[in-house]
Design an enzyme around this catalytic site. Structure first.
Site, short mmCIF file in Angstrom:
data_model
loop_
_atom_site.label_atom_id
_atom_site.label_comp_id
_atom_site.label_asym_id
_atom_site.label_seq_id
_atom_site.Cartn_x
_atom_site.Cartn_y
_atom_site.Cartn_z
N ASP A 302 18.05 36.07 61.14
CA ASP A 302 18.00 35.50 62.48
C ASP A 302 17.84 36.67 63.45
OD1 ASP A 302 17.91 33.80 64.61
OD2 ASP A 302 19.71 32.68 64.11
C1 BGC Z 1 17.97 31.36 66.86
C2 BGC Z 1 16.97 30.92 65.81
C3 BGC Z 1 15.58 31.11 66.33
C4 BGC Z 1 15.40 32.58 66.67
C5 BGC Z 1 13.99 32.93 67.12
C6 BGC Z 1 17.67 32.74 67.38
O1 BGC Z 1 18.42 33.03 68.49
O2 BGC Z 1 19.26 31.29 66.31
O3 BGC Z 1 17.21 29.58 65.45
O4 BGC Z 1 14.64 30.67 65.39
O5 BGC Z 1 16.30 32.90 67.69
O6 BGC Z 1 13.71 32.44 68.35
#
Ligand code: BGC
Length: 772
Positions: A302
């Site tokens: 993530d």
């Molecule tokens: C979120 C993810 C997301 C990623 C990219 C993160 O803050 O938890 O679910 O896909 O950002 O935008």
């Protein structure tokens, strides 16, 4: 058979090793037969890997966020310059948040034309519930229990995003959650692992289609692996500490279902799970995902979650964080900048085995080949296609369809709904009634603000009734939304008088209340889950002058609204329904769509009951009061039951369940459950018939009820159908505390009806052992 496949692979590898080089197009894959195609892909991947330096393999594991005005001059200094330099060297495998054909084309061109091996980028984006034309937020869509509509909605999202240069979505979020305080419940399928698994499959099928190389499809990503929905006290990113039974039986099943349906990527998670951050968690990523489930796609971290392991107190510095994440099986680094900086050194020091780097690069390249990026790196970069595709009418039709199906009729006393179509004075009250942005939810990053159809606009399309509108009060947000501060005065009651005056003379009052679009989503947890700001007061004031209220809720999580439930005659859960929101709501209010949605999460009476879920366990004490009993499992100030249970939802039709029969065939190893479902009304309608089981005594205790089947049944007025379900080992077993799937002979109960508080029940005796 397997042996033949291996020989073919070896032959293909030899042929391609002999002939392949960058200057021709032999990296392209164009066979129709899927076995041959897979073998061919494997051979191409191996060939390419054999040509790559360690740094180039690590480059595939590096993902950057969009970083400069892509169609303008490249930056000469700062972080942007570094990323640009890495891109040109072939040290970037993927980018996210680069979207639109022109921009994607610009970065792809560098990767393909300027790097030594010309490996195309995979372009990721959060296509959560649509790209530009938005479907309902995922929690809302899940309330449709309509797997075809959900799949269609993902297809629309994929086609539109693919036309805008995207080939990979960070969706679906398959995190089960029982906590309405957690802001991201809006992004999942609710509290139940069975429903959550079926919905995960539908979404993945919709995004990925039959063939990933079809230019209308994109790779999907099951996230967040694992446990993110169990953040303590519902506070986003918080510690997760769950027992093995919950992990195996509640959290993991939708992830496993995702691998079975062929999801190509996983995203790990910000949270720690039982003391180890998910990103550095070998047990999750290697032992379970890659070994036990044989997942052959790749895992992306993530955002910055590799670096976050330092803040967690797990890694002492960036170098150790990179070591831990790579060894644990995180294949791609999203925005931690650590793999690209540290991994080569770690390999040289012997702290990370080069085989693991090759394995990660192999997984990433495999998905790129499957997408057909080596056949044509610009296949998602066609300006004409982008223009012709974005916002197509058929997309609007599809999102309207799923939006109307997502609405849940919570209450409808005296048949206040549907509205009459003429000679009525309708007062519409509430800021959200006139809001064209909130229905888009908080994951609307490619959709423009103000592009949803508001409730007011939807209602005004119906002629014959007089509509008057007053805002009454704003919705509170009280928080910073990205860079924008929403300055909304939550205490301002100056609009109450006007709202009351239009309500007084109205035949019906429609109050649209709930949460602002940015009050749910990432980092938007709440400790109160009632109506924010002064909306509750507004509701009570308006009620004092006119009781004929239809309360339309716009929200991204279960809300606790006991007063409304007690007083307001009709309540409609309309969530955040996306671009076509107002049209869908108007259709349901006027009865042009007969509501069929059912709650995918329990709605509590107050926040103190949270986490509240239908599939709880029995305790050693009674759950219901017995005369004179004090020491039963309860609160002294509130009941144990939710305000609206999981699976609840009314229709303008009336459905009757009868004649339940449960037949256990211990030889054939199936249990057949059948019953009659009748539409006892004058209106055609749809009902989600639900089947629950209870394994009464087990070595690891089982919940009081578990959903194990559902069917969306459409019935003409007066029509009756016999509905049948077959239960097999797939539904009757459970995971023990070592993670082994097991099934124990003995007594089971079966419950059937239109919600988790079902009406019919029977028993059966299971007498066979699980097959090995
Ligand atoms: C979120 C993810 C997301 C990623 C990219 C993160 O803050 O938890 O679910 O896909 O950002 O935008």
């Amino acid at each position: 058979m397997k042996f033949r496949k291996e020989i073919i692979i070896i032959l293909l590898v030899l042929v391609s090793l002999y002939s392949c080089n960058k200057s021709d197009d032999r990296l392209a894959v164009s066979s129709n037969n899927s076995d041959n195609k897979n073998a061919l892909i494997e051979s191409k991947v191996e060939d390419l890997l054999s040509k790559m330096t360690l740094e180039e393999k690590i480059g595939q594991m590096n993902q950057y966020n969009g970083f400069w005005d892509l169609t303008g001059p490249a930056p000469s200094e700062g972080a942007g310059a570094k990323k640009y330099e890495h891109l040109r060297k072939g040290y970037v495998g993927s980018m996210l948040n680069v979207r639109g054909v022109e921009d994607v084309m610009a970065v792809q061109k560098i990767a393909v034309e300027e790097t030594r091996l010309g490996i195309p980028l995979i372009i990721g984006f959060d296509v959560i519930h649509g790209y530009e034309t938005l479907s309902p937020i995922p929690l809302a869509e899940s309330a449709s229990w309509d797997l075809e509509a959900i799949k269609k909605s993902a297809e629309v999202a994929a086609e539109e995003a693919a036309a805008a240069g995207i080939n990979w979505t960070f969706a679906p979020m398959v995190d089960i959650s029982r906590d309405a305080r957690w802001g991201r419940v809006m992004e999942g399928a609710g509290e139940d692992p069975f429903l959550g698994s079926r919905i995960a499959e539908a979404r993945i099928k919709g995004f990925q289609g039959e063939d990933l190389s079809d230019p209308k499809t994109i790779a999907a990503c099951a996230k967040h692996f694992a446990g993110y929905g169990f953040a303590e006290a519902g506070r986003d990113y918080n510690t997760v500490d769950v027992g093995t039974s919950t992990l195996y039986n509640t959290i993991l099943p939708p992830f496993e279902a995702s691998t079975r349906i062929g999801v190509r990527t996983f995203m790990n998670s910000f949270n720690e799970l039982n003391g180890i951050p998910a990103t550095g968690n070998k047990f999750l990523q290697r032992d379970i995902l890659k070994d036990k489930w044989n997942f052959d796609g790749f895992v992306v971290s993530d955002w910055g979650s590799i670096t976050e392991m330092i803040a967690h107190g797990h890694a002492k510095d960036g170098k150790q964080a990179a070591e831990m994440a790579a060894n644990a099986g995180s294949d791609m680094d999203m925005e931690s900048y650590l793999y690209v900086e540290e991994l080569a050194g770690l390999v040289k020091e012997g702290k990370v085995d080069e085989k693991l780097i090759t394995d990660a690069a192999r997984r990433i390249l495999r998905v790129k080949f499957e997408l057909g990026l080596f056949d044509d790196p610009y296949k998602y970069c066609d300006l004409d296609r982008e223009k012709a595709t974005l916002g197509k009418q058929e997309f609007h039709d599809a999102v309207l369809d799923v939006a109307q199906k997502s609405i849940v009729l919570l209450k409808n006393e005296n048949n206040l709904l549907p509205l009459k179509k003429g000679n009525q004075k309708i007062a519409v009250i509430g800021a959200l009634a006139n809001d064209k942005t909130s229905p888009l939810g908080s994951w609307r990053i490619a959709a423009e603000d103000e592009t949803a159809v508001s409730v007011l606009e939807g209602l005004k399309q119906y002629n014959g009734n007089e509509i008057v509108y007053a805002k009454g009060a704003d919705v509170s947000t009280g928080e910073t939304v990205f860079a924008k501060e929403l300055t909304i005065n939550t205490k301002d009651k100056s609009g109450f008088a006007e709202a009351k005056s239009i309500a007084k003379t109205a035949d019906v009052v429609i109050m649209v209340l709930g949460e602002h679009g940015f009050q749910t989503g990432e980092a938007r947890s709440r400790t109160e889950i009632d109506l924010p700001g002064v909306q509750q007061e507004l509701l009570e004031e308006v009620y004092s002058v006119n009781k004929n209220i239809v309360l339309v809720l716009n929200n991204g999580r279960p809300l606790a609204l006991p007063w409304a439930d007690e007083h307001v005659p009709a309540i409609v859960e309309a969530w955040q329904l996306g671009t076509q929101s107002g049209n869908a709501i108007a259709k349901v209010l006027y009865g042009d769509y007969n509501p069929s949605g059912k709650l995918p999460m329990s709605f509590p009476r107050n926040v103190g009951q949270v986490p509240i879920y239908y599939n709880y366990k029995s305790t050693g004490r009674p759950n219901e009061p017995a005369p004179g009993e004090v020491f039963w499992s309860h609160y002294t100030d509130q009941s144990n039951t939710p305000l609206y249970p999981f699976g609840h939802g009314l229709s303008y039709s009336k459905f009757e369940y009868s004649d339940l029969s449960v037949q256990a065939n211990n030889v054939e190893k199936t249990v057949t459950v059948s019953f009659n479902l009748k539409n006892d009304s004058k209106l055609k309608g749809k009902e989600v018939a639900q089947l629950y089981i209870q394994d009464l005594f087990a070595s690891v205790t089982r919940p009081v009820r578990e959903l194990k089947g559902f069917e969306l049944v459409e019935l003409e007025p007066g029509e009756e159908k016999r509905i049948e379900f077959a239960l097999t080992e797939e539904e009757l077993g459970f995971y023990d505390n070592e993670g082994n799937y097991t099934m124990e002979p003995g007594e089971f109960k079966v419950y059937v009806g239109g919600s988790s508080i079902t009406v019919l029940e029977d028993k059966f005796d299971l007498q066979w052992e699980i097959s090995q």
